[in-house]
Design a protein around this motif. Structure first.
Motif, PDB file in Angstrom:
ATOM      1  N   ASP A  34       0.577  -7.143   0.225  1.00 44.64           N
ATOM      2  CA  ASP A  34       1.482  -6.910  -0.903  1.00 44.64           C
ATOM      3  C   ASP A  34       2.767  -6.235  -0.440  1.00 44.64           C
ATOM      4  N   TRP A  35       2.631  -5.222   0.415  1.00 48.95           N
ATOM      5  CA  TRP A  35       3.808  -4.501   0.894  1.00 48.95           C
ATOM      6  C   TRP A  35       4.698  -5.421   1.740  1.00 48.95           C
ATOM      7  N   ALA A  59      -5.182  -6.086   1.744  1.00 48.32           N
ATOM      8  CA  ALA A  59      -4.503  -6.535   0.530  1.00 48.32           C
ATOM      9  C   ALA A  59      -3.237  -5.706   0.283  1.00 48.32           C
ATOM     10  N   CYS A  60      -3.328  -4.413   0.481  1.00 47.72           N
ATOM     11  CA  CYS A  60      -2.167  -3.538   0.291  1.00 47.72           C
ATOM     12  C   CYS A  60      -1.056  -3.904   1.272  1.00 47.72           C
TER      13      CYS A  60
END
Length: 82
Positions: A64-65, A60-61
């Motif tokens: 997003d990035w 997820a990170c």
């Protein structure tokens, strides 16, 4: 895919456990091996779940990035050393 504990081949292993703890545990179970196997299976399942949760958070990170990077680019793009 994990093999069900009851269907898995069994083999003897050596463990070093506190004698006093084993004595106490035997008061609560007639089959210490089965009890230890069940506890170990629960531990392994919990660790696998924790690993999957960490991987989901990392995924997820990264998503997003990557979305931020695709939207506004990278700070370093404006500072080429060439």
């Amino acid at each position: 895919m994990p093999v069900p504990v009851a269907a898995a081949r069994k083999r003897p292993v050596n463990l070093t456990l506190s004698e006093a703890l084993v004595t106490q545990a035997k008061a609560y179970t007639d089959n210490l091996s089965a009890t230890m196997e069940a506890l170990l299976a629960d531990y392994v399942a919990a660790q696998q779940g924790a690993r999957r949760d960490r991987q989901r958070r990392v995924d997820a990170c990264m998503a997003d990035w990557n979305a931020v990077s695709a939207s506004i680019g990278s700070f370093a793009d404006e500072h080429s050393t060439l």
